[in-house]
Design a protein around this motif. Structure first.
Motif, PDB file in Angstrom:
ATOM      1  N   GLY A   1      -0.695  -1.941  -3.963  1.00  0.00           N
ATOM      2  CA  GLY A   1       0.304  -1.994  -2.769  1.00  0.00           C
ATOM      3  C   GLY A   1       0.214  -1.084  -1.750  1.00  0.00           C
ATOM      4  O   GLY A   1       0.232  -1.521  -0.633  1.00  0.00           O
ATOM      5  N   THR A   2      -0.471   0.198  -2.126  1.00  0.00           N
ATOM      6  CA  THR A   2      -0.667   1.108  -1.054  1.00  0.00           C
ATOM      7  C   THR A   2      -1.902   0.523  -0.257  1.00  0.00           C
ATOM      8  O   THR A   2      -1.849   0.477   1.005  1.00  0.00           O
ATOM      9  CB  THR A   2      -1.334   2.388  -1.708  1.00  0.00           C
ATOM     10  OG1 THR A   2      -0.198   2.923  -2.457  1.00  0.00           O
ATOM     11  CG2 THR A   2      -1.855   3.304  -0.692  1.00  0.00           C
ATOM     12  N   GLY A   3      -2.869  -0.322  -0.898  1.00  0.00           N
ATOM     13  CA  GLY A   3      -4.103  -0.806  -0.106  1.00  0.00           C
ATOM     14  C   GLY A   3      -3.628  -1.893   0.766  1.00  0.00           C
ATOM     15  O   GLY A   3      -3.954  -1.946   1.835  1.00  0.00           O
ATOM     16  N   VAL A   4      -2.630  -2.754   0.004  1.00  0.00           N
ATOM     17  CA  VAL A   4      -2.328  -3.965   0.737  1.00  0.00           C
ATOM     18  C   VAL A   4      -1.551  -3.876   1.869  1.00  0.00           C
ATOM     19  O   VAL A   4      -1.383  -4.278   3.117  1.00  0.00           O
ATOM     20  CB  VAL A   4      -2.135  -5.127  -0.129  1.00  0.00           C
ATOM     21  CG1 VAL A   4      -0.787  -4.975  -0.817  1.00  0.00           C
ATOM     22  CG2 VAL A   4      -2.145  -6.559   0.344  1.00  0.00           C
ATOM     23  N   GLY A   5      -0.613  -2.813   1.642  1.00  0.00           N
ATOM     24  CA  GLY A   5       0.543  -2.674   2.435  1.00  0.00           C
ATOM     25  C   GLY A   5      -0.036  -1.925   3.887  1.00  0.00           C
ATOM     26  O   GLY A   5       0.383  -2.364   5.043  1.00  0.00           O
ATOM     27  N   ARG A   6      -1.055  -1.103   3.661  1.00  0.00           N
ATOM     28  CA  ARG A   6      -1.556  -0.187   4.808  1.00  0.00           C
ATOM     29  C   ARG A   6      -2.303  -1.281   5.569  1.00  0.00           C
ATOM     30  O   ARG A   6      -2.702  -1.014   6.756  1.00  0.00           O
ATOM     31  CB  ARG A   6      -2.412   0.849   4.335  1.00  0.00           C
ATOM     32  CG  ARG A   6      -1.665   1.931   4.092  1.00  0.00           C
ATOM     33  CD  ARG A   6      -2.467   3.057   3.071  1.00  0.00           C
ATOM     34  NE  ARG A   6      -1.730   4.154   2.842  1.00  0.00           N
ATOM     35  CZ  ARG A   6      -1.595   5.450   3.481  1.00  0.00           C
ATOM     36  NH1 ARG A   6      -2.415   5.430   4.699  1.00  0.00           N
ATOM     37  NH2 ARG A   6      -0.954   6.365   3.116  1.00  0.00           N
ATOM     38  N   SER A   7      -2.830  -2.407   4.997  1.00  0.00           N
ATOM     39  CA  SER A   7      -3.904  -3.619   5.527  1.00  0.00           C
ATOM     40  C   SER A   7      -3.124  -4.382   6.318  1.00  0.00           C
ATOM     41  O   SER A   7      -3.537  -5.014   7.350  1.00  0.00           O
ATOM     42  CB  SER A   7      -4.656  -3.994   4.585  1.00  0.00           C
ATOM     43  OG  SER A   7      -5.493  -3.091   3.925  1.00  0.00           O
ATOM     44  N   ASN A   8      -1.917  -4.770   5.991  1.00  0.00           N
ATOM     45  CA  ASN A   8      -1.075  -5.664   6.638  1.00  0.00           C
ATOM     46  C   ASN A   8       0.216  -4.905   7.259  1.00  0.00           C
ATOM     47  O   ASN A   8       1.375  -4.963   6.715  1.00  0.00           O
ATOM     48  CB  ASN A   8      -0.465  -6.594   5.647  1.00  0.00           C
ATOM     49  CG  ASN A   8      -1.597  -7.698   5.098  1.00  0.00           C
ATOM     50  OD1 ASN A   8      -2.585  -7.805   5.795  1.00  0.00           O
ATOM     51  ND2 ASN A   8      -1.583  -8.138   3.757  1.00  0.00           N
ATOM     52  N   PRO A   9       0.023  -4.071   8.286  1.00  0.00           N
ATOM     53  CA  PRO A   9       0.995  -3.532   8.792  1.00  0.00           C
ATOM     54  C   PRO A   9       2.373  -4.344   9.306  1.00  0.00           C
ATOM     55  O   PRO A   9       2.119  -5.514   9.679  1.00  0.00           O
ATOM     56  CB  PRO A   9       0.542  -2.692   9.960  1.00  0.00           C
ATOM     57  CG  PRO A   9      -0.804  -2.693  10.001  1.00  0.00           C
ATOM     58  CD  PRO A   9      -1.219  -3.990   9.134  1.00  0.00           C
TER      59      PRO A   9
END
Lengths: 478, 353
Positions: free
Chosen positions: A86-94
């Motif tokens: 979630g950290t990775g995907v959340g930061r990737s899709n602001p």
């Protein structure tokens, strides 16, 4: 009334991803709480109008198949790792919404580190933590939240807290962290508690939508099959046994007290990258001199001394000279704990041919900035080679070898006399260059002028170079 | 400056931005830490995202997340850290997620030490995690190649939807050499399978679970076909003094540079020796080595800093047609030049003298 009974829009119409012949029903067991929790999330997604921008992550556990149901982006992840994913995907899709849907074994055991740290960073994420006190999918084993005395397939005589520790209260732990804005424990036992759960999920998701970051909703839920109970009795067990240990309450609600954070876009401008990396300019300090390159004799240099004597910098300076004149150059430092021991040394190879090994085993030149370096590396110098000795720190003459040339240069005195103690390394380099004529000493001066930033430091270093050059000329070059 | 005198590790960090990487997730470990230091310095300056993760496992799973979102993403570590990442790599291979993983090898097993070894060959080249998968592996032997292969790794990762390793070692990471950087940033296309957190991509799913055995086997076959295509199209190697070589040293990474120096000296003694350097370790240049074994080469020697992990691949390629010898050091020890020359000379005399 129809609205309550209908399938929320946050679900897909038919569960086409689900294998088998029944695309209208879930894979959950009768009486399982997951269905209720799913429905509350799906409703909230629809009502908050976030389903298009929601990414739901389902790690290992009964909810690994959550992607059968939710009408949003879906990621299945490894056991316990959803908060990292979630950290990775959340930061990737602001600006998107990240939901990490986890069970108790997943979140409270194998994924403890990931949940604590994602919470502590305040990632833009809503964690739905379904606590049923048992590993449902894997076969009814003890979970970190299994109650004392509870029988599971791995606690056949009941959980012994002396052996297995106490049931873990995850909400309480998460609430101690600064970053989370909202932490609440609810249950899906009856209408009243379901409505409280509904409210908590909505609040958590809305706070993420509004930019407040991390929220955590723990939901006590039953697992009739795992508990070997009838659904109604299982529900009653939550009230009677779980709630006394896992109190239903809000542990943290900071939404009112905090300001939403601006969305952090990650969209680096290529021009900015080129500028910051400085890869747009191709400047060469010296004009390419092919005859210099062709006539260059290979140099294998070892520079050694105490940490702080500028040993590594002397080495890289020599390396830069090699690069700027178009030679092949390697520089290999001592590193890691070796450096922390207070000594430093480096290998430099300069050649007009491709360099094989970057290691200098047999030095054509050794620069020994102190006594231990001379003792250790003096023996490695090739016959006919050169040793440049710092006579400010090395007493007497080096008598171990009679087949090498030794220069004794009072490097510290020269540097100190010009008020720049840290330039003893430049004295060392100058002496080597002046005697070996590998490079013109003027080239070193040009390099210092180009590479050093502070004007006063440039002047002082240049003075050290000049003074050393005079010293070598006077004592060794006739 | 376009040309920079720079450490291999730092060249990787710069190259990643030029490759269009926007996210880096990592955990510090010697001797790879210069990468995370450079990333921590550079990424925020250009608006790229960097997180120092709580663990290697978290780092690779953050990569998993960013990759799901179609981002170019990288992590770097060193041997014990790579062991920890293997779970995540297996999941990424299965879910067909691109990612670049840098391994700056140190000595092992266990905590070992921070000196160079090449003993991650097996865990990196052969799969490493659970399941039938492989990752393309590029093995640089200089800072220039650290830069070039990092960029290539991103391209390969996207092209084949797979994690790709750049497998290097402590010395190649620590050594400084002149590096010429490209002066443009790679453009990254949108992927139709990725989840961008929008209406268009909301029906995409990234998963590695298939409960039905037939369905899972289909995934396995898709992966296997992909690996076959990679073996067909992406083999890389380089040769030095191979034209008339009777003895061929097979060596990659830092060991290939030690071998090269030894070869220069053996050549000066009149010994017909050459260097065959695999650059892609998966796909391994098996066919080329096999052709050499069929041709005039009389002896192969695998020189590596491990107990012969690559030796097996050399033997498979040579397939008993010619003798294969091995020389290696371990524990972070490096053979000295004289030692290597003597050993290789000994092999030559034993078989061809």
């Amino acid at each position: 009334m129809q609205e309550v009974l209908g399938k929320p829009e946050g679900f897909v119409d038919n569960f086409v991803r689900k294998p088998g012949d029944y695309p209208k029903v879930t894979h959950y067991c009768p009486g399982c709480g997951h269905g209720r929790v799913h429905k509350l999330i799906a409703e909230a997604m629809a009502d908050l109008e976030i389903s298009d921008k929601t990414v739901l992550i389902s790690p290992v556990g009964c909810t690994v198949f959550a992607y059968y149901y939710f009408d949003c982006g879906n990621i299945q992840s490894a056991h316990g790792r959803a908060p990292a994913v979630g950290t990775g995907v959340g930061r990737s899709n602001p600006g998107s919404i990240t939901i990490s849907y986890q069970g108790d074994g997943d979140l409270g055991a194998i994924g403890t580190a990931e949940i604590i740290h994602a919470a502590n960073r305040g990632e833009n994420m809503t964690v739905i933590f379904v606590n049923n006190g048992i590993y449902g999918m894997t076969g009814g084993q003890m979970a970190p939240t299994t109650l004392e005395g509870q029988v599971t397939t791995t606690t056949p005589t009941g959980r012994d807290i002396d052996e297995a520790g106490h049931p873990m209260r995850m909400s309480e732990m998460i609430a101690t962290l600064e970053a989370p804005v909202f932490v609440e424990r609810t249950a899906v036992t009856d209408t009243k508690n379901i409505m409280k759960t509904r409210k908590a999920i909505r609040k958590a998701l809305k706070s993420q939508k509004d930019g407040y970051g991390f929220s955590f909703v723990e939901i006590l839920s039953s697992c009739p099959i795992g508990w070997k109970m009838k659904p109604v009795a299982a529900n009653q067990r939550i009230t009677d046994e779980m709630v006394p240990y896992f109190p239903l309450k809000n542990f943290k609600d900071e939404i009112e007290n905090r300001s939403p954070r601006p969305t952090k876009t990650v969209d680096p401008d290529p021009n900015k990258i080129i500028e910051v990396l400085g890869v747009d300019k191709d400047e060469r300090l010296f004009k390419k001199d092919q005859s210099f390159i062709d006539n260059f004799k290979d140099q294998h240099v070892r520079i050694a001394g105490f940490g702080g004597q500028g040993v590594l910098l002397a080495g890289t300076t020599l390396g830069y000279l090699g690069m700027e004149t178009g030679l092949n150059t390697t520089w290999l430092p001592s590193y890691g704990p070796e450096m922390r021991g207070g000594t430093a040394n480096c290998h430099i190879v300069l050649s007009n041919k491709e360099v094989g090994s970057p290691l200098v085993e047999k030095a054509s030149t050794l620069i020994a900035m102190n006594q231990p370096s001379l003792n250790e590396f003096g023996v490695t110098v090739k016959p006919g080679g050169l040793i440049v000795i710092n006579s400010s720190t090395v007493e007497g003459k080096y008598t171990e070898r009679d087949d090498v040339t030794c220069l004794y240069i009072p490097m510290n005195e020269i540097a100190e006399s010009l008020g720049v103690m840290q330039a003893a390394n430049m004295a060392a380099l100058t002496a080597y260059l002046a005697y070996s004529k590998a490079f013109d000493v003027d080239m070193l001066t040009s390099l210092i002028k180009a590479n050093f930033k502070k004007k006063t430091l440039i002047e002082k270093n240049v003075a050290v170079i000049q003074k050393t050059y005079e010293y070598v000329k006077e004592n060794y070059l006739n | 400056m376009k040309r920079e005198f720079i450490k291999g590790n730092e060249a990787i960090a710069k190259a990643s931005l030029l490759a269009g990487c926007t996210h880096y997730f990592g955990y510090p470990i010697t001797p790879s830490s210069e990468i995370i230091h450079a990333v921590a310095n550079l990424y925020p300056k250009v608006g790229a995202d960097f997180v120092q993760a709580e663990s290697e496992i978290a780092a690779i799973n953050m990569c998993y997340g960013a990759s799901c979102a179609g981002r170019r993403v990288m992590t770097a570590s060193s041997s014990p850290g790579i062991s920890l990442k293997q779970e995540g790599v297996s999941y990424m291979a299965s879910a067909e997620l691109p990612c670049v993983i840098i391994d700056i090898m140190r000595a092992g097993p266990g905590l070992g030490n921070i000196w160079p070894e090449q003993s991650d060959y097996t865990q990196v080249v052969k799969g490493g995690g659970h399941g039938s998968y492989k990752c393309p592996v590029l093995a640089p032997n200089s800072p220039q190649e650290m830069c070039d292969f990092t960029i290539d790794a991103f391209e390969l990762a996207d092209k084949y939807r797979t994690p790709v390793y750049v497998l290097s070692d402590a010395y190649t990471g620590q050594v400084m050499e002149p590096v010429e950087f490209p002066s443009e940033v790679k453009k990254v296309k949108k992927n139709d399978w990725a989840i961008y957190g929008d209406k268009e991509s909301k029906h995409n799913l990234v998963t590695s679970i298939q409960m039905n055995t037939t369905e899972m086997e289909k995934v396995n076959i898709v992966l296997d076909n992909k690996y076959k295509e990679i073996m067909e199209k992406e083999v890389r190697y380089s040769e030095y003094m191979m034209d008339d070589a009777e003895m061929v040293i097979v060596s990659y990474g830092i060991a290939s540079r030690l071998s090269r120096s030894a070869i220069d000296e053996l050549r000066s003694k009149g010994i017909k020796v050459g260097l065959f350097r695999p650059i892609s370790l998966f796909p391994y240049p098996t066919k080329k080595l096999a052709a050499l074994a069929d041709d005039k080469v009389k002896l192969f020697v695998s020189v590596e800093l491990s107990n012969g992990q690559m030796l097996e691949d050399v033997k498979i390629a040579v397939n008993g047609k010619k003798p294969v010898e091995y020389y290696g050091r371990m524990g972070g020890a490096i053979p000295t030049h004289d030692e290597l020359v003597e050993v290789l000379d000994g092999f030559y005399k034993k078989h061809l003298g």
